[in-house]
Enzyme design. Structure first.
Site, PDB file in Angstrom:
ATOM      1  N   GLN A 163       0.885  -1.171   0.000  1.00 61.15           N
ATOM      2  CA  GLN A 163       0.000   0.000   0.000  1.00 61.15           C
ATOM      3  C   GLN A 163       0.916   1.212   0.000  1.00 61.15           C
ATOM      4  O   GLN A 163       1.494   1.554   1.023  1.00 61.15           O
ATOM      5  CB  GLN A 163      -0.907  -0.027   1.240  1.00 61.15           C
ATOM      6  CG  GLN A 163      -1.673   1.266   1.487  1.00 61.15           C
ATOM      7  CD  GLN A 163      -2.539   1.705   0.305  1.00 61.15           C
ATOM      8  OE1 GLN A 163      -3.235   0.895  -0.303  1.00 61.15           O
ATOM      9  NE2 GLN A 163      -2.475   2.972  -0.047  1.00 61.15           N
ATOM     10  N   GLN A 165       0.265   4.572  -1.209  1.00 60.66           N
ATOM     11  CA  GLN A 165      -0.265   5.898  -0.889  1.00 60.66           C
ATOM     12  C   GLN A 165      -0.301   6.076   0.620  1.00 60.66           C
ATOM     13  O   GLN A 165      -0.663   5.145   1.317  1.00 60.66           O
ATOM     14  CB  GLN A 165      -1.692   6.064  -1.441  1.00 60.66           C
ATOM     15  CG  GLN A 165      -2.137   7.515  -1.472  1.00 60.66           C
ATOM     16  CD  GLN A 165      -3.588   7.694  -1.957  1.00 60.66           C
ATOM     17  OE1 GLN A 165      -4.341   6.735  -2.082  1.00 60.66           O
ATOM     18  NE2 GLN A 165      -3.975   8.912  -2.208  1.00 60.66           N
ATOM     19  N   GLY A 292     -10.668   0.392   2.186  1.00 58.50           N
ATOM     20  CA  GLY A 292     -11.762  -0.233   1.448  1.00 58.50           C
ATOM     21  C   GLY A 292     -11.257  -0.591   0.062  1.00 58.50           C
ATOM     22  O   GLY A 292     -11.403  -1.712  -0.412  1.00 58.50           O
ATOM     23  N   GLY A 293     -10.629   0.390  -0.555  1.00 55.56           N
ATOM     24  CA  GLY A 293     -10.089   0.151  -1.883  1.00 55.56           C
ATOM     25  C   GLY A 293      -8.924   1.070  -2.153  1.00 55.56           C
ATOM     26  O   GLY A 293      -8.761   2.093  -1.485  1.00 55.56           O
ATOM     27  N   MET A 294      -8.099   0.672  -3.109  1.00 52.90           N
ATOM     28  CA  MET A 294      -6.977   1.515  -3.525  1.00 52.90           C
ATOM     29  C   MET A 294      -6.900   1.446  -5.042  1.00 52.90           C
ATOM     30  O   MET A 294      -6.845   0.354  -5.627  1.00 52.90           O
ATOM     31  CB  MET A 294      -5.675   1.018  -2.870  1.00 52.90           C
ATOM     32  CG  MET A 294      -4.429   1.796  -3.304  1.00 52.90           C
ATOM     33  SD  MET A 294      -4.479   3.534  -2.789  1.00 52.90           S
ATOM     34  CE  MET A 294      -3.611   4.297  -4.165  1.00 52.90           C
ATOM     35  N   GLU A 295      -6.864   2.630  -5.637  1.00 55.09           N
ATOM     36  CA  GLU A 295      -7.014   2.771  -7.085  1.00 55.09           C
ATOM     37  C   GLU A 295      -5.753   2.470  -7.878  1.00 55.09           C
ATOM     38  O   GLU A 295      -5.410   3.212  -8.806  1.00 55.09           O
ATOM     39  CB  GLU A 295      -7.493   4.193  -7.388  1.00 55.09           C
ATOM     40  CG  GLU A 295      -6.494   5.335  -7.068  1.00 55.09           C
ATOM     41  CD  GLU A 295      -6.551   5.872  -5.646  1.00 55.09           C
ATOM     42  OE1 GLU A 295      -6.976   5.119  -4.744  1.00 55.09           O
ATOM     43  OE2 GLU A 295      -6.172   7.031  -5.421  1.00 55.09           O
ATOM     44  N   GLU A 320     -13.215   3.611  -6.862  1.00 54.88           N
ATOM     45  CA  GLU A 320     -11.835   3.318  -7.297  1.00 54.88           C
ATOM     46  C   GLU A 320     -11.711   3.439  -8.816  1.00 54.88           C
ATOM     47  O   GLU A 320     -10.692   3.887  -9.336  1.00 54.88           O
ATOM     48  CB  GLU A 320     -11.389   1.936  -6.817  1.00 54.88           C
ATOM     49  CG  GLU A 320     -11.471   1.705  -5.305  1.00 54.88           C
ATOM     50  CD  GLU A 320     -10.906   2.833  -4.451  1.00 54.88           C
ATOM     51  OE1 GLU A 320     -10.007   3.554  -4.918  1.00 54.88           O
ATOM     52  OE2 GLU A 320     -11.381   3.013  -3.315  1.00 54.88           O
ATOM     53  N   ASP A 401      -0.659  11.303   6.293  1.00 50.91           N
ATOM     54  CA  ASP A 401      -1.712  10.377   6.675  1.00 50.91           C
ATOM     55  C   ASP A 401      -2.617  10.953   7.784  1.00 50.91           C
ATOM     56  O   ASP A 401      -3.779  10.602   7.888  1.00 50.91           O
ATOM     57  CB  ASP A 401      -1.054   9.085   7.166  1.00 50.91           C
ATOM     58  CG  ASP A 401      -1.924   7.887   6.877  1.00 50.91           C
ATOM     59  OD1 ASP A 401      -2.507   7.869   5.784  1.00 50.91           O
ATOM     60  OD2 ASP A 401      -2.020   7.015   7.749  1.00 50.91           O
ATOM     61  N   TYR A 409     -13.092  14.110   0.881  1.00 44.16           N
ATOM     62  CA  TYR A 409     -14.101  13.329   0.176  1.00 44.16           C
ATOM     63  C   TYR A 409     -15.462  14.030   0.208  1.00 44.16           C
ATOM     64  O   TYR A 409     -16.078  14.275  -0.822  1.00 44.16           O
ATOM     65  CB  TYR A 409     -14.279  11.965   0.858  1.00 44.16           C
ATOM     66  CG  TYR A 409     -13.086  11.060   0.804  1.00 44.16           C
ATOM     67  CD1 TYR A 409     -11.970  11.294   1.604  1.00 44.16           C
ATOM     68  CD2 TYR A 409     -13.067   9.947  -0.020  1.00 44.16           C
ATOM     69  CE1 TYR A 409     -10.872  10.445   1.572  1.00 44.16           C
ATOM     70  CE2 TYR A 409     -11.972   9.088  -0.060  1.00 44.16           C
ATOM     71  CZ  TYR A 409     -10.878   9.346   0.736  1.00 44.16           C
ATOM     72  OH  TYR A 409      -9.789   8.505   0.700  1.00 44.16           O
ATOM     73  N   ARG A 582      -9.390  -3.141   8.281  1.00 47.87           N
ATOM     74  CA  ARG A 582      -9.764  -1.928   7.555  1.00 47.87           C
ATOM     75  C   ARG A 582      -9.893  -0.765   8.536  1.00 47.87           C
ATOM     76  O   ARG A 582     -10.776  -0.762   9.398  1.00 47.87           O
ATOM     77  CB  ARG A 582     -11.078  -2.180   6.817  1.00 47.87           C
ATOM     78  CG  ARG A 582     -11.472  -1.083   5.885  1.00 47.87           C
ATOM     79  CD  ARG A 582     -12.700  -1.499   5.104  1.00 47.87           C
ATOM     80  NE  ARG A 582     -13.258  -0.381   4.386  1.00 47.87           N
ATOM     81  CZ  ARG A 582     -14.426  -0.405   3.765  1.00 47.87           C
ATOM     82  NH1 ARG A 582     -15.148  -1.533   3.776  1.00 47.87           N
ATOM     83  NH2 ARG A 582     -14.879   0.655   3.145  1.00 47.87           N
ATOM     84  N   LYS A 584     -10.945   2.254   8.529  1.00 48.59           N
ATOM     85  CA  LYS A 584     -12.195   3.008   8.658  1.00 48.59           C
ATOM     86  C   LYS A 584     -13.135   2.365   9.684  1.00 48.59           C
ATOM     87  O   LYS A 584     -13.892   3.052  10.360  1.00 48.59           O
ATOM     88  CB  LYS A 584     -12.863   3.053   7.275  1.00 48.59           C
ATOM     89  CG  LYS A 584     -14.265   3.572   7.289  1.00 48.59           C
ATOM     90  CD  LYS A 584     -14.905   3.494   5.939  1.00 48.59           C
ATOM     91  CE  LYS A 584     -16.299   2.933   6.114  1.00 48.59           C
ATOM     92  NZ  LYS A 584     -17.118   2.962   4.930  1.00 48.59           N
TER      93      LYS A 584
HETATM   94  N1  BES Z   1      -6.997   6.427  -2.436  1.00 50.97           N
HETATM   95  C1  BES Z   1      -7.904   6.077  -1.411  1.00 50.97           C
HETATM   96  C2  BES Z   1      -7.253   5.351  -0.265  1.00 50.97           C
HETATM   97  C3  BES Z   1      -6.159   6.142   0.433  1.00 50.97           C
HETATM   98  C4  BES Z   1      -6.341   7.453   0.781  1.00 50.97           C
HETATM   99  C5  BES Z   1      -4.977   5.529   0.766  1.00 50.97           C
HETATM  100  C6  BES Z   1      -5.332   8.148   1.418  1.00 50.97           C
HETATM  101  C7  BES Z   1      -3.968   6.216   1.399  1.00 50.97           C
HETATM  102  C8  BES Z   1      -4.143   7.540   1.721  1.00 50.97           C
HETATM  103  C9  BES Z   1      -9.058   5.253  -1.949  1.00 50.97           C
HETATM  104  O1  BES Z   1      -9.467   5.626  -3.214  1.00 50.97           O
HETATM  105  C10 BES Z   1     -10.244   5.475  -1.067  1.00 50.97           C
HETATM  106  O2  BES Z   1     -10.676   6.588  -1.002  1.00 50.97           O
HETATM  107  N2  BES Z   1     -10.731   4.434  -0.419  1.00 50.97           N
HETATM  108  C11 BES Z   1     -11.895   4.498   0.436  1.00 50.97           C
HETATM  109  C12 BES Z   1     -13.099   3.990  -0.273  1.00 50.97           C
HETATM  110  C13 BES Z   1     -14.086   4.968  -0.706  1.00 50.97           C
HETATM  111  C14 BES Z   1     -15.341   4.321  -1.229  1.00 50.97           C
HETATM  112  C15 BES Z   1     -14.369   6.133   0.164  1.00 50.97           C
HETATM  113  C16 BES Z   1     -11.671   3.573   1.617  1.00 50.97           C
HETATM  114  O3  BES Z   1     -10.692   2.855   1.606  1.00 50.97           O
HETATM  115  O4  BES Z   1     -12.479   3.563   2.514  1.00 50.97           O
HETATM  116 ZN    ZN Z   2     -10.467   7.510  -3.207  1.00 48.12          ZN
END
Ligand code: BES
Ligand code: ZN
Length: 636
Positions: A163, A165, A292-295, A320, A401, A409, A582, A584
Site C-alpha cells: 500500500q 499511498q 476499502g479500496g486503492m485505485e 476506485e 496520513d 471526500y 480496515r 475506517k
Molecule cells: N486512495 C484512497 C485510499 C487512500 C487514501 C490511501 C489516502 C492512502 C491515503 C481510496 O481511493 C479510497 O478513497 N478508499 C476508500 C473507499 C471509498 C469508497 C471512500 C476507503 O478505503 O475507505
Molecule cells: Zn479515493
C-alpha cells in the site's frame, strides 16, 4: 525583508520551488507561480532532475521478508546538475551505478526524518541518462504486509500486498515519491512458483511454473500508484476488458458481487470520456487490507469486507474506478491538494452509481456522505484540528496520513455538487470532461484548478464567481452556509419507522422488507442516544444485527453496542476486530471502546491478538488511540 526576497528569488531561479518563508509558503492564488509547487513530503528536487522511466527487477523472498533487486531509472537531468535525489525509508542500498555501462557512482543517505525517511543523493554528470540502484527492503517496510497462510482465505500459501499511498512507496523502492512526478515502468519479478504476482500494470491471468512475471505500465504514473500483490489467486473475466482476481475460495462470490463492473465502466466513460488504461481489474485481498479500496492503475485493490452477498457495497468499485480519471489521470500535485483526488472521485462515484442504479439510490449515498461530513466537522473541531476542514491543506511537517481526512471526500464532493447545481448538469459535465482531457497525465495544484475553473467555467462572470464562492469552500474551514443538501424520501420513511418503534410498535412489525443496506445504516445512525439494553436486545432479535454478514451494518451496530454496553455483541465484535484490518472500521470502534476504563481494558486485550493481523497503516493509528507501546504484546 529585502534579504529574504533576494534569497527567495535566488532559490526560485536555482531550484524553481517556492520559498519557505512563513508568508510565502505556497505559490499565491492567481500568481504566475501557481504552476510551480513544492512537495513538502519528498526529498526529490524535480526542477533539477527527475525520473522518467523505471525498469524494476526484483526477487521476493517470503522467508526473509525482503524484496531485493535493482531499480533502473531513465532520468531527465533538466538543470545539468551533478546529483539526483530519491526518497528512501528503511532500505538497504547495496550500490548505485550510472549509465548503460553501469559505472559505479557515489551516493549518500541523508539524515533520517520521521515518516519521510532518508534522502538518497546520487552523484551524476550533466550527461547521465541512467541511474541503477541495487537495494533490498527490510522486513518492517511500512508499505508491505507479509501474511502467513493462516491470514489468507485459503490458508495454504503466504501472501503479500503493498500500500504505497501516500508516502510509503519509498519503503519498498528507492524512488522520487512525490505525486507531482510521473514515470512509466516495466518490471520483472520472481516469486515462489505456487503464487501469482500482479502489479499496477499489464498483468498475467494465470500462474506459470517459473514464478517469473513481466509487466509494463506505458502510461506515466506517480510513485504512490506503484503496487505489488502476490498470492495464490485466480482470475475470472467479467467482460473483455474487466475482471476479478481473488483466492479460489472466494472467487465466485467476488465475481458475482462485481458483475456490474463493465456497466459502471461504460457509465463512467459516457460521463467523462474514454478509459485510458486498457484493462480494469479488481483484486479482492485478505481482510487485513487497511483500506476499502486503492485505485492502483489497471488493478484496484479491494477489501473482502465489501462482499456483502447483495451487491450493496459496490459504490466502492465505482469510486476506485472513478480514480482512473480523477487521481490517476489528473493527479493532485502534493498531498495538500488531496481533495482534487478524493473530492472529484467521490462526486464522480455518485454520478456513476446514479447512472447504473438510479437517482433514488444515489440520493441515499449523498445523504450518508453528508452525515459523515457533519460527524467529521464536529470531530475535527473537538480535536482542535479545525484547519484540517479546509479543502486546501497545509501538511508541511506533518505525516500526510494524519491530515488526509474524510473532509477531502465529503466536503470536496459537496463543493462540486454545489457548482453543478449553479451551472446546471450539462455545463458542469462538459467542463469536467474537458478538465480530464486537457490535463491528462498531469499533476494539478488547487491553484491551477482554480485558474482552469476561471478560464473555462466562470469566464469573467463575476456573479457566477460570487455564487460559486470557491475561495470560501477551498481556503476557509467549515462549510459555507449555502451548501447543497440532498433529501431522500427513503430516509424519511426510515425516520418514520424509528418514531413508530419508539412510540410502541414492535420492531418486527416495522415495514423494513424492502430496505437496502443504506436504509439500515440510516436506521442505526438515527437511533436515540438513550437506548436501553432491552431495546438493543429487541432490535437484535428482530433484525439479527450481531449476525449480519454486511460489514458496514455490523460496524455501525458495534458502535451502538459499545455505547450501550450491549454485551451480547462483544464476542462477534472481538472476532471482527481480530479478523478485519480496515482502518475506517477499526478507528471508531477502538475510539468508542477507549472512552471507558473497562472498554479500554477490553480493547487492549483484543488488540494483543489483533495487532499482528494489521497493516502498518492501521496499527499506527490504533497504537495511538490505545497508547500502545510496540514492545507490548511482543508482536509486530
Ligand atoms: N486512495 C484512497 C485510499 C487512500 C487514501 C490511501 C489516502 C492512502 C491515503 C481510496 O481511493 C479510497 O478513497 N478508499 C476508500 C473507499 C471509498 C469508497 C471512500 C476507503 O478505503 O475507505
Ligand atoms: Zn479515493
Amino acid at each position: 525583508m529585502f534579504k529574504n526576497s533576494v534569497l527567495c528569488f535566488a532559490t526560485f531561479i536555482l531550484v524553481l520551488v517556492s520559498c519557505n518563508t512563513s508568508e510565502n509558503k505556497q505559490p499565491q492564488k492567481n500568481s504566475p507561480m501557481k504552476n510551480l509547487f513544492h512537495d513538502p513530503h519528498s526529498f526529490a528536487i524535480p526542477s533539477e532532475a527527475v525520473i522518467t522511466h523505471l525498469s524494476w527487477d526484483a526477487v521476493v523472498d517470503f522467508e526473509n521478508k525482503s524484496i531485493e533487486g535493482v531499480a533502473r531509472y531513465t532520468i531527465d537531468n533538466k538543470s545539468g546538475t551533478d546529483r539526483i535525489l530519491f526518497d528512501t525509508r528503511d532500505l538497504i542500498i547495496h550500490k548505485v551505478t550510472r549509465g548503460k555501462e553501469e559505472k559505479e557512482t557515489s551516493f549518500e543517505l541523508g539524515e533520517e526524518k520521521e515518516f519521510l525517511g532518508q534522502a538518497l543523493r546520487v552523484s551524476i554528470t550533466p550527461e547521465t541518462q541512467y541511474v541503477n540502484i541495487y537495494y533490498k527492503s527490510k522486513p518492517e517496510a511500512a508499505a508491505v504486509q507479509w501474511l502467513t497462510p493462516q491470514q489468507t482465505a485459503d490458508k495454504k500459501h503466504p501472501y503479500l500486498f503493498t500500500q504505497s499511498q501516500a508516502i510509503l512507496a519509498r519503503t519498498w523502492i528507492p524512488i522520487q515519491d512525490s505525486p507531482g512526478i510521473r514515470f512509466t515502468y516495466d518490471a520483472h519479478v520472481k516469486v515462489p512458483s505456487e503464487m501469482l504476482s500482479l502489479m499496477s500494470a499489464s498483468n498475467p491471468q494465470e500462474k506459470n511454473e517459473s514464478g517469473e512475471y513481466d509487466y509494463e505500465m506505458n502510461q506515466p504514473i506517480p510513485a504512490y500508484l506503484m503496487a505489488l500483490v502476490i498470492g495464490d489467486v485466480v482470475f475470472r473475466p467479467i467482460d473483455e476488458r474487466t475482471g476479478v482476481y481473488a483466492e479460489k475460495s472466494i472467487i465466485d462470490a467476488a465475481h458475482w458481487e462485481f458483475e456490474d463492473m463493465d456497466e459502471m465502466l461504460h457509465a463512467a466513460e459516457e460521463l467523462y470520456g474514454p478509459y485510458r488504461w486498457d484493462r480494469y481489474d479488481v483484486i479482492v485481498l485478505p481482510p487485513s487490507f487497511p483500506f476499502g479500496g486503492m485505485e492502483n492503475p489497471r488493478l484496484t485493490f479491494a477489501t473482502p469486507t465489501i462482499l456483502a452477498g447483495d451487491r450493496s457495497l459496490t459504490s466502492l468499485i465505482a469510486h476506485e474506478m472513478a480514480h482512473s480519471w480523477s487521481g490517476n489521470l489528473v493527479t493532485n500535485a502534493t498531498w495538500n491538494d488531496f481533495w482534487l483526488n478524493e473530492g472529484f472521485t467521490t462526486y464522480f462515484e455518485k454520478r456513476i452509481m446514479e447512472k447504473v442504479y438510479g437517482a433514488d439510490y444515489a440520493k441515499m449515498l449523498w445523504a450518508l456522505s453528508y452525515q459523515d461530513l457533519q460527524t467529521d466537522l464536529k470531530d475535527l473541531k473537538e480535536e482542535g484540528l479545525w484547519n484540517d476542514t479546509k479543502l486546501k491543506l497545509d501538511l508541511e511537517g506533518r505525516n500526510p496520513d494524519d491530515g488526509m481526512t474524510n473532509i477531502a471526500y465529503d466536503k470536496g464532493s459537496l463543493f462540486l455538487l454545489h457548482i453543478e447545481r449553479i451551472t446546471g448538469r450539462e455545463t458542469f459535465d462538459n467542463f469536467l470532461k474537458n478538465y480530464f482531457s486537457d490535463n491528462a497525465f498531469k499533476s494539478m495544484t488547487t491553484e491551477a484548478f482554480l485558474e482552469y475553473l476561471n478560464e473555462h467555467l466562470i469566464k469573467g462572470d463575476s456573479m457566477l464567481a460570487r455564487r460559486i464562492n470557491a475561495d470560501a469552500w477551498i481556503y476557509q474551514p467549515g462549510l459555507p452556509e449555502d451548501h447543497p443538501v440532498v433529501k431522500t424520501d427513503r430516509f424519511e420513511k426510515v425516520e418514520e419507522s424509528i418514531k413508530a418503534w419508539l412510540g410502541g410498535t414492535p420492531a418486527q412489525d416495522l415495514p423494513t422488507d424492502k430496505w437496502t443496506t443504506h436504509e439500515w445504516l440510516h436506521f442505526l445512525r438515527k437511533m436515540p442516544e438513550d437506548l436501553s439494553k432491552t431495546q438493543m436486545s429487541e432490535l437484535d432479535e428482530a433484525f439479527h444485527f450481531t449476525d449480519s454478514g454486511n460489514s458496514e451494518i455490523l460496524a455501525e451496530w458495534f458502535q451502538l453496542a459499545i455505547e450501550h454496553q450491549y454485551e451480547a455483541a462483544y464476542p462477534r465484535l472481538k472476532a471482527f476486530l481480530i479478523q478485519v484490518g480496515r482502518r475506517k472500521f477499526l478507528k471508531p470502534l477502538y475510539e468508542e471502546l477507549a472512552k471507558t476504563p473497562e472498554g479500554l481494558k477490553m480493547a487492549r486485550e483484543i488488540y494483543k491478538d489483533a495487532r499482528p493481523n494489521y497493516h502498518s497503516v492501521s496499527y499506527e493509528t490504533i497504537d495511538e488511540i490505545l497508547d500502545w507501546k510496540p514492545s507490548e504484546g511482543q508482536n509486530n
